[in-house]
Design an enzyme around this catalytic site. Sequence first.
Site: not given
Ligand SMILES: NC(=O)c1ccc[n+]([C@@H]2O[C@H](COP(=O)([O-])OP(=O)(O)OC[C@H]3O[C@@H](n4cnc5c(N)ncnc54)[C@H](O)[C@@H]3O)[C@@H](O)[C@H]2O)c1
Length: 265
Positions: A169
Amino acid sequence: MTDFIEPVAYDAVQRFDLRDRVALVTGGAHGLGLAIVTAFLGAGAKVGVLDLDGEALEARMPEMAARGKVVARAVDTRDDDAVRAAIDDIARELGGIDILVNDAATFPSAPLAETDSKTLTAALDVNVVGYLRTVTAALPYLRASGRGRIINFGSVTFFLGHPDGLGAYIATKGAVTGLTRALAREVGVDGITANILAPGAFPTRAEYGLYEDQAAFDRQVIEVQSVKRRGDVSDIASAALFLASDAASFITGQTLLVDGGWTFN
Ligand SMILES: NC(=O)c1ccc[n+]([C@@H]2O[C@H](COP(=O)([O-])OP(=O)(O)OC[C@H]3O[C@@H](n4cnc5c(N)ncnc54)[C@H](O)[C@@H]3O)[C@@H](O)[C@H]2O)c1
């Protein structure tokens, strides 16, 4: 010598207005993407949403549609044709695209020593190639806008190189950083900015799946942050609003870390 007239900025607040903008958000069915969709609707933008999870999109639609103009499509961002068709469709329905937010991500979990090439390739397909797919499909609309915005999701983990077990990741988030910086160089001439929004730790589904003792994790996060509270999804949504708006029109190729002062870049 003529007198220099000191410039002022009484009207700068108007640059935050998104009322005449169309935004497209991937991964908008859950977590940080959902927060951004709702914040953009609150700011008056029309919003298109792409997400793999059609059921969650459908469940959310009545509430979102009551707040503004929203078009959602169940699309896997690994599918070239589906992405292109959905983006053309949304641009037709909403009248173009000014803002693209690439949030969708997958979170493979294993030490790198136990990660095979298929796992990393699969993660890259969503977390990096998926972002390129939406960018290339949306680019004609962003160019036509003349004030296009691309916001790609990075992560604090790229700066830290941990937590353990998220190596694949983290590698994808490094690639997002390179992709976005190169894009910024390429599309600046069209009035488009491209920036990386890099969250620290936020309490979304993705995080809650990762740790057995959530309270201990909360304490650890607060300990390493300069700001002594857990991040809220609104912290990310506000940063996205800023990067999407005219207020950020002179900012490109940058990483905005929203991590409570965990890391400084
Ligand atoms: N939550 C955290 O602490 C955190 C920290 C650093 C970075 N991020 C980044 O923030 C972003 C959102 O993360 P989150 O925590 O909200 O995750 P989450 O899992 O809650 O949301 C991710 C969304 O992406 C969708 N998704 C996944 N694969 C897909 C695909 N192939 N096609 C279409 N949709 C797809 C999922 O259905 C989901 O709705 C990501 O890029 C993640 O890397 C999150």
